[in-house]
Design an enzyme around this catalytic site. Structure first.
Site, PDB file in Angstrom:
ATOM      1  N   SER A   1       1.186  -1.082  -0.041  1.00 52.61           N
ATOM      2  CA  SER A   1      -0.379   0.331  -0.160  1.00 52.61           C
ATOM      3  C   SER A   1       0.652   1.448  -0.093  1.00 52.61           C
ATOM      4  CB  SER A   1      -0.792   0.322   1.316  1.00 52.61           C
ATOM      5  OG  SER A   1      -1.866   0.860   0.992  1.00 52.61           O
TER       6      SER A   1
ATOM      7  N   GLU B   1     -12.729   7.715 -12.092  1.00 49.84           N
ATOM      8  CA  GLU B   1     -13.049   9.154 -12.782  1.00 49.84           C
ATOM      9  C   GLU B   1     -11.885   8.543 -13.953  1.00 49.84           C
ATOM     10  OE1 GLU B   1     -14.917  11.965 -12.515  1.00 49.84           O
ATOM     11  OE2 GLU B   1     -15.506  10.946 -10.579  1.00 49.84           O
TER      12      GLU B   1
ATOM     13  N   HIS C   1      -4.233  -0.730  -4.917  1.00 51.61           N
ATOM     14  CA  HIS C   1      -5.634  -0.641  -4.956  1.00 51.61           C
ATOM     15  C   HIS C   1      -6.258  -0.445  -6.229  1.00 51.61           C
ATOM     16  CE1 HIS C   1      -4.528  -0.475  -0.573  1.00 51.61           C
ATOM     17  NE2 HIS C   1      -4.204   0.376  -0.527  1.00 51.61           N
TER      18      HIS C   1
END
Length: 124
Positions: free
Chosen positions: A64, A82, A106
């Protein structure tokens, strides 16, 4: 195995913290906030020790935010889910261990493919 608990710049600036990394054969960063991570470590004893360790071949990895912070320039914020658009992603200096790449994470959980494409287009 040892855990180096560095929560502040003062912790990261302690000679003892840098010395703890001298014998490491592997270093792993957990997740969290990559901007917080680089803000705490940048220009400290730990930062110097990380670069020295990397230079001698120590494996440095992360998950991460720990992975995202490895690059020279990292993504710190951007539009999720988006379509890629100009100026929709914010970048900041990373730890500088990886040059010429950007690391994001992610993708499936947070729909970040557009964010990554925007970052690559903005900072080729």
């Amino acid at each position: 195995m040892a855990v180096l608990n560095v929560n502040t710049r003062q912790d990261a600036g302690a000679a003892k913290a840098g010395e703890a990394l001298e014998q490491a054969t592997g270093i792993f960063f957990t997740g969290g906030d990559q901007l917080r991570l680089t803000s705490i470590l940048g220009g400290t004893q730990v930062d110097d020790a990380l670069h020295t360790a990397y230079g001698r071949g120590t494996i440095i990895a992360g998950t991460s935010a720990g992975a995202s912070a490895m690059s020279e320039t990292m993504i710190v914020e951007g539009e999720e889910t988006e379509a890629p658009r100009k100026n929709t992603v914010q970048m900041a200096p990373g730890m500088g261990l990886l040059h010429g790449v950007v690391v994001d994470q992610h993708f499936a959980q947070r729909g970040r493919l557009g964010r990554l494409l925007a970052a690559v287009a903005q900072y080729p």
